[in-house]
Structures are given as structure tokens and as C-alpha cells.
Write an enzyme that holds these catalytic residues in place. Sequence first.
Site, mmCIF file in Angstrom:
data_model
loop_
_atom_site.group_PDB
_atom_site.id
_atom_site.type_symbol
_atom_site.label_atom_id
_atom_site.label_comp_id
_atom_site.label_asym_id
_atom_site.label_seq_id
_atom_site.Cartn_x
_atom_site.Cartn_y
_atom_site.Cartn_z
ATOM 1 N N LYS A 244 -2.465 -1.406 -3.959
ATOM 2 C CA LYS A 244 -2.705 -0.756 -3.810
ATOM 3 C C LYS A 244 -2.313 1.265 -3.842
ATOM 4 O O LYS A 244 -1.602 0.655 -3.208
ATOM 5 C CB LYS A 244 -4.205 -0.676 -2.428
ATOM 6 C CG LYS A 244 -4.873 0.898 -2.641
ATOM 7 C CD LYS A 244 -5.389 0.388 -0.933
ATOM 8 C CE LYS A 244 -5.802 1.462 -0.492
ATOM 9 N NZ LYS A 244 -6.830 1.323 1.038
ATOM 10 N N LYS B 284 0.662 -1.347 0.301
ATOM 11 C CA LYS B 284 0.149 0.128 -0.400
ATOM 12 C C LYS B 284 0.752 1.260 0.045
ATOM 13 O O LYS B 284 1.268 1.434 0.873
ATOM 14 C CB LYS B 284 -0.644 0.061 1.363
ATOM 15 C CG LYS B 284 -1.442 1.310 1.447
ATOM 16 C CD LYS B 284 -3.038 1.000 1.948
ATOM 17 C CE LYS B 284 -4.570 2.525 2.208
ATOM 18 N NZ LYS B 284 -4.757 1.992 3.153
ATOM 19 N N ARG C 189 -11.344 9.797 1.351
ATOM 20 C CA ARG C 189 -11.722 10.699 2.312
ATOM 21 C C ARG C 189 -12.390 10.967 2.436
ATOM 22 O O ARG C 189 -12.730 11.429 4.195
ATOM 23 C CB ARG C 189 -9.922 10.934 2.612
ATOM 24 C CG ARG C 189 -8.625 10.031 3.244
ATOM 25 C CD ARG C 189 -7.532 10.499 3.304
ATOM 26 N NE ARG C 189 -6.249 9.593 2.724
ATOM 27 C CZ ARG C 189 -5.245 9.393 2.785
ATOM 28 N NH1 ARG C 189 -4.311 11.149 2.901
ATOM 29 N NH2 ARG C 189 -4.311 8.993 3.072
ATOM 30 N N TYR D 187 -15.202 0.192 -7.291
ATOM 31 C CA TYR D 187 -16.054 1.198 -7.146
ATOM 32 C C TYR D 187 -17.314 1.279 -8.813
ATOM 33 O O TYR D 187 -18.172 1.250 -8.810
ATOM 34 C CB TYR D 187 -16.153 2.594 -7.401
ATOM 35 C CG TYR D 187 -15.115 2.741 -6.081
ATOM 36 C CD1 TYR D 187 -15.782 2.697 -4.578
ATOM 37 C CD2 TYR D 187 -13.919 3.023 -5.574
ATOM 38 C CE1 TYR D 187 -14.965 2.764 -2.899
ATOM 39 C CE2 TYR D 187 -13.209 3.317 -4.595
ATOM 40 C CZ TYR D 187 -13.653 2.629 -3.574
ATOM 41 O OH TYR D 187 -12.941 2.689 -2.282
ATOM 42 N N LYS E 85 0.277 9.800 5.649
ATOM 43 C CA LYS E 85 0.915 9.051 5.853
ATOM 44 C C LYS E 85 1.965 7.858 6.023
ATOM 45 O O LYS E 85 1.954 6.885 6.010
ATOM 46 C CB LYS E 85 -0.502 8.040 5.927
ATOM 47 C CG LYS E 85 -1.548 8.166 6.274
ATOM 48 C CD LYS E 85 -2.648 6.908 6.125
ATOM 49 C CE LYS E 85 -4.106 8.152 6.538
ATOM 50 N NZ LYS E 85 -5.708 6.932 5.994
ATOM 51 N N SER F 169 -10.155 5.274 -5.324
ATOM 52 C CA SER F 169 -11.339 6.188 -5.396
ATOM 53 C C SER F 169 -11.310 7.287 -6.133
ATOM 54 O O SER F 169 -11.307 7.452 -7.105
ATOM 55 C CB SER F 169 -11.593 6.664 -3.972
ATOM 56 O OG SER F 169 -10.512 7.267 -2.844
#
Length: 337
Positions: free
Chosen positions: A260, A206, A216, A325, A229, A286
Site C-alpha cells: 500500500k 505501508k 483522510r 474503491y 506518519k 484513495s
Amino acid sequence: MQDKTHLVDEITGHRRMRRNRKADWTRRLVQENRLTVDDLIWPIFIVPGTGIVDPIAAMPGVNRMSVDKAVEAAKEAADLGIPALATFPDIEMELRDETGSNSLVANNLINQTTAAIKKAVPNIGIITDVALDPFTSHGHDGILRDGEIVNDETVDQVVRAAILQADAGADIIAPSEMMDGRIGAIRRGLDAAGHQSVGIMSYATKFSSGFYGPYREAINTKGLLKGDKNSYYINPANGTEAIRDAALDVEEGADMLMVKPGLAYLDICWRVKEAFGLPTFAYQVSGEYSQIKAAAMNGWIDGERIMMETLLAFKRAGCDGILTYFAPEVAKILAKR
Ligand code: PBG
């Protein structure tokens, strides 16, 4: 008499690639990769309440749903043949705190969702994330102490959250918080709690990515997140480090691996599949979804065509499936073919 003005020589004539491309039937015959409904995992967002279908502005076509609506969506997904859902909660701000303690509440929103879907639609797989970001007041995936995301304490909590998720009926635990040692710890925790058949899909590689922006917004951590992060997600510049990280997850007992984000990391998909041979999944995140939707809504690209092309690219790159999605939209198109 051969027309000598052509520059194509005799050797080329023996090797014309276009012979296999000349008709629809030859193209179908030689097609190497195919996207099917069996390749799709559908990530959905859950909110408290009933009867709620709340559009997410940054993700046109994607909604936050209350549990009852998520059950309806799960039925629809199962009818379309989608094998599994990945669920993400958007919980009340009052329930978020420094340590993400709501992750340890047995009937929290995510576990309520699992139980309700499992009861109504037992044949669809449920994949739950154990990262703490939906539950923390600072939007980080772990416990924040003196400006640091503390590793081992976070792992302890994530293991307890994973057991509660399995108790609620989750089929696969998908830890996305990238703490060291989490896969082995979750495996031991699940086994000790009698959940030997609950699998682990590791968010093995990731990356610290800008592509997570719309997510988010979807779970309302955008305004909360302090800093970045980078101290736990992988630097987008590092491919070999990603493979080393995935290797540890394999050793620790991951059943499936995830890469990812997706499209910008197809090299990682390929390397992970080649190196370990485990079922490998890409998360078309996303930002990837929203880019395609936004350009399509502006009439700049053919959205459906690019949706299908990107998903096929994951298959070509060695992936066994894709979290996307687009899943229901794609499933409907595939059903018509
Ligand atoms: C965090 C988490 C992220 C996503 C799912 N779980 C990334 C983040 O906010 O740091 C991203 C999913 C997406 O962008 O579609 N544990």
C-alpha cells in the site's frame, strides 16, 4: 524476389512477435493474466445514523454510508460476487480522544457494522483495520505521548481492539498502523480469545504516502493530523527495508500480505510475492482512485479503460487481489463480459 529495401532481416522474420497478436482469438489464447471478480476487495466508509448515503467530495462515486445502507451495499456486493469488504469508520468527533478509546468499545460503529453485515449477508468476508486513526483526536494510528507514537502500548490496545472486532464477526484482521511486533501480538491475542480461524492480512509494506489524502477527508482526519506518519510508515525510497518488514510479519504469523499504495509500488508487489509466496494484495488507495476519476471527469483519459488497465497491472505484478474503491463498478463490467 525479396524486396531488399526492407530493413527487416531474415532472423527477425523468424521471430515476429506480432504473429500472436494478429487476431482477437490469438490474443485471448496467449493472455497471461486476467482480472476476475474473485480478485476484488471493496473498501467502504461507515457513518453513524440511518438512511445516510453521503458523497465524499474528493472521491467521486464513493459514499459514506450508515450501517443499514452498508448492509444493502454488502448484499449488492455479494450478488456481484465480490468476495470481501474492508470497512472504515468515520465516527463522531466527540468520540475521538488522545488514546482512541472508542476502539475498545465492543459495539462501536465498526463492530456494529460487522455484526449487521454478518447477520444479513453471512457469505461475504469482512476485513477490519485496527489502526487507531479513526478514533484518535490527533489522527495518528497509535497512542501519542509527549510527541511520540508509543509502540508497545499501541500494540496492546490494537490487540484488544482486534479481539473485539473478531467477537463482532470479522473474518480477517488487517492491522495498518505499522507498529513493531503487532502481527505476533494480534495472533496470540486472537488465539487466546478462541479466534484461531480469524486471519490476519498484514499491511506489511505501508509507505508514508501522499496518495492517502482523499481517505483522510473521507474519515475526517485531515484537519486533525498533527505532523506526519514518517516515524511508523515506510519511506517511499526504501524497497529492501519494506521486504525486511514484510519478512517479520510472515514470521509472526501473517496469513496474507498487503502492499500500500498500489500502482507506484508495483516493484514491491512483485518482490513481496516472490520472496514469501503468501497471498499478496495491493491497496489501490484513495488518491489513486481520485486521480483516475478526476482525469476521466475532465475527459482527459478513458476512465473505464484505465481502471481496468491498472487493476490488471496488479495481477501482472504478482498480486492475488486488489483492494479498490472501483470494486462494484468493475464487478458490473466483468459480469457483462
Ligand atoms: C490509516 C489508514 C490509511 C488508509 C487506510 N487506513 C492511511 C492514512 O490515512 O494514513 C488509506 C486508505 C486510502 O487512502 O484509500 N491507518
